[in-house]
Design a protein around this motif. Structure first.
Motif, mmCIF file in Angstrom:
data_model
loop_
_atom_site.group_PDB
_atom_site.id
_atom_site.type_symbol
_atom_site.label_atom_id
_atom_site.label_comp_id
_atom_site.label_asym_id
_atom_site.label_seq_id
_atom_site.Cartn_x
_atom_site.Cartn_y
_atom_site.Cartn_z
ATOM 1 N N MET A 83 0.738 -1.580 -0.067
ATOM 2 C CA MET A 83 -0.252 0.134 -0.287
ATOM 3 C C MET A 83 1.238 1.345 0.238
ATOM 4 N N MET A 86 2.805 3.021 3.306
ATOM 5 C CA MET A 86 2.937 2.780 4.935
ATOM 6 C C MET A 86 3.862 2.194 4.961
ATOM 7 N N THR A 330 -5.821 -6.793 3.813
ATOM 8 C CA THR A 330 -5.595 -5.643 3.952
ATOM 9 C C THR A 330 -5.862 -4.985 5.728
ATOM 10 N N SER A 332 -6.132 -2.911 8.718
ATOM 11 C CA SER A 332 -7.108 -1.857 8.140
ATOM 12 C C SER A 332 -7.112 -0.720 9.671
ATOM 13 N N PRO A 376 -3.317 5.268 3.097
ATOM 14 C CA PRO A 376 -4.447 4.507 2.732
ATOM 15 C C PRO A 376 -5.442 3.644 3.510
ATOM 16 N N TRP A 377 -4.793 2.882 4.616
ATOM 17 C CA TRP A 377 -5.233 1.951 5.552
ATOM 18 C C TRP A 377 -6.075 2.628 5.933
ATOM 19 N N HIS A 380 -10.342 1.817 5.681
ATOM 20 C CA HIS A 380 -10.156 1.128 4.465
ATOM 21 C C HIS A 380 -11.095 -0.505 4.820
ATOM 22 N N SER A 382 -12.413 -3.951 4.004
ATOM 23 C CA SER A 382 -12.358 -5.379 3.145
ATOM 24 C C SER A 382 -13.966 -6.528 3.553
#
Length: 410
Positions: A83, A86, A330, A332, A376-377, A380, A382
């Motif tokens: 990502m 990160m 991912t 988050s 970016p997390w 986020h 999933s």
């Protein structure tokens, strides 16, 4: 305590002072569900930034009972997916953990020696040779004198530590900042502004889910992550002659380039603490104490350790526990408009990531705009895991396929 009755070698080595459970209904500004790294770091930074906040941490057992007290002790800049942005933030988190540990006088055996992933088969060499950080066989063996080393991939962005000492010390530092921690208090369900426990209800405009794999035990969250077990062993302290050959002089953490994850460290008292995946996923995302110990996996870890270092030490401790895997792998963090916040899904790389999550959640809750809140997390989502039996079939089929591919690589 019998080492095979303790949740981990790390926890067995520490005494514990119990904190009182919740005693009836109460109110707070922030209610944190979970007394592991994510929950405690969030509370720690919130209290540091705004000491006027009333913060309550709710823990079903005791601080560090879950993954925070059982993991491999890698405080690393690793992230399970690529990502943008990160890696620098996680690398900074490795140093931040060490800085706070020093400032709060938390003796967690922090040693930033980096990490080495050993290359030990021609197939692994073909995959690794173009990887950033690749070193030749001599350089890799100088770090870690394992058998059959053909090269390695080194990163400086990792520290070995004693995870239970870190979480216990962090709980103490958080308490000193005025945060109220209630152990022996199981969260039964949450809703906006409300946490219902087996000891009473906490009303708070912000509710933080910091439960990692145990989030699946809450109604409505069964499919958010898959609880997949990782198991570990610890050896007796090894003699100086073995360490002269094995190396790890700066307590570098180690793994190799096989697909089925293994991980290890040289502890501060000269043991090898070594773990890996391989335990099955359990139908319905079940989490039970009996799943922490799988004899065939422990036997496999012992064999792998012998193969790696040509030693047959006495194994003094065996343990395991679940980690949380989102459907897209991912992790988050986030905060919804209704005040529900969350952090987790670290896929086993949560020691440094939880620190970053705690700082980020503190920023979000206090409406602070920082570089962390732009990562970016943040927020986020999933997608949920498939319903059963598809979830059980798919995860365990992927595990078997990984084992087959590793056999082909030999």
């Amino acid at each position: 305590m019998d080492p095979d009755l303790s949740p981990s070698f790390w926890l067995a080595s520490l005494s514990r002072e119990a904190r009182r459970p919740l005693d009836g209904d109460t109110t707070a500004d922030v209610a944190v569900c979970g007394g592991g790294y994510t929950g405690l770091w969030t509370a720690y930074y919130l209290a540091s930034l705004d000491p006027s906040l009333r913060i309550v941490v709710l823990e079903a057992s005791y601080c560090g009972f879950g993954a925070s007290g059982r993991n491999g002790g890698w405080c690393s800049g690793l992230f399970p997916v690529v990502m943008p942005g990160m890696s620098p933030a996680l690398e900074d988190a490795v140093d931040e953990v060490g800085r706070v540990a020093a400032a709060e006088e938390i003796d967690c055996h922090y040693a930033k020696g980096g990490t080495i992933s050993l290359v030990r088969t021609p197939a692994q060499l073909r995959r690794a040779v173009s990887t950033p950080g690749f070193v030749d066989a001599d350089a890799a063996r100088d770090i870690c004198g394992a058998t059959g080393v053909l090269g390695g991939v080194y990163s400086p962005h990792c520290a070995a530590l004693h995870p239970a000492r870190l979480v216990r010390g962090l709980a103490g530092a958080t308490s000193r900042r005025g945060v109220v921690i209630h152990e022996g208090t199981r969260v039964l369900r949450t809703s906006p502004g409300r946490v219902v426990t087996d000891r009473g209800t906490v009303s708070a405009p912000v509710v933080v889910h910091a439960l990692e794999a145990w989030r699946t035990t809450l109604p409505g969250y069964r499919r958010t992550v898959a609880p997949v077990y990782s198991l570990m062993i610890a050896t007796e302290p090894l003699p100086a002659a073995d360490w002269e050959r094995i190396g790890l002089r700066r307590r570098e953490t180690f793994t190799d380039e096989r697909r089925l994850v293994i991980y290890g460290q040289r502890t501060a008292d000269d043991r090898l603490a070594f773990g890996g995946r391989g335990a099955p996923y359990h139908f319905g995302s079940r989490i039970r104490p009996g799943y922490d110990r799988v004899p065939r996996v422990f036997e496999g870890l012992s064999r792998t350790l012998t193969e790696l270092f040509d030693i047959t030490p006495r194994i003094t401790h065996r343990w395991g526990g679940p980690l949380g895997i989102p459907r897209d792998w991912t992790p988050s963090v986030g905060l919804r408009d209704d005040g529900l916040a969350w952090g987790g899904g670290y896929v086993g790389d949560g020691v440094a990531a939880a620190n970053l999550a705690g700082r980020t959640l503190a920023d979000l809750i206090l409406s602070r705009t920082t570089d962390r809140t732009a990562l970016p997390w943040v927020n986020h989502r999933s997608r949920p895991w498939e319903p059963e039996p598809a979830r059980w079939l798919g995860i365990n089929a992927a595990l078997r396929r990984t084992m087959v591919l590793d056999r082909w690589d030999r």
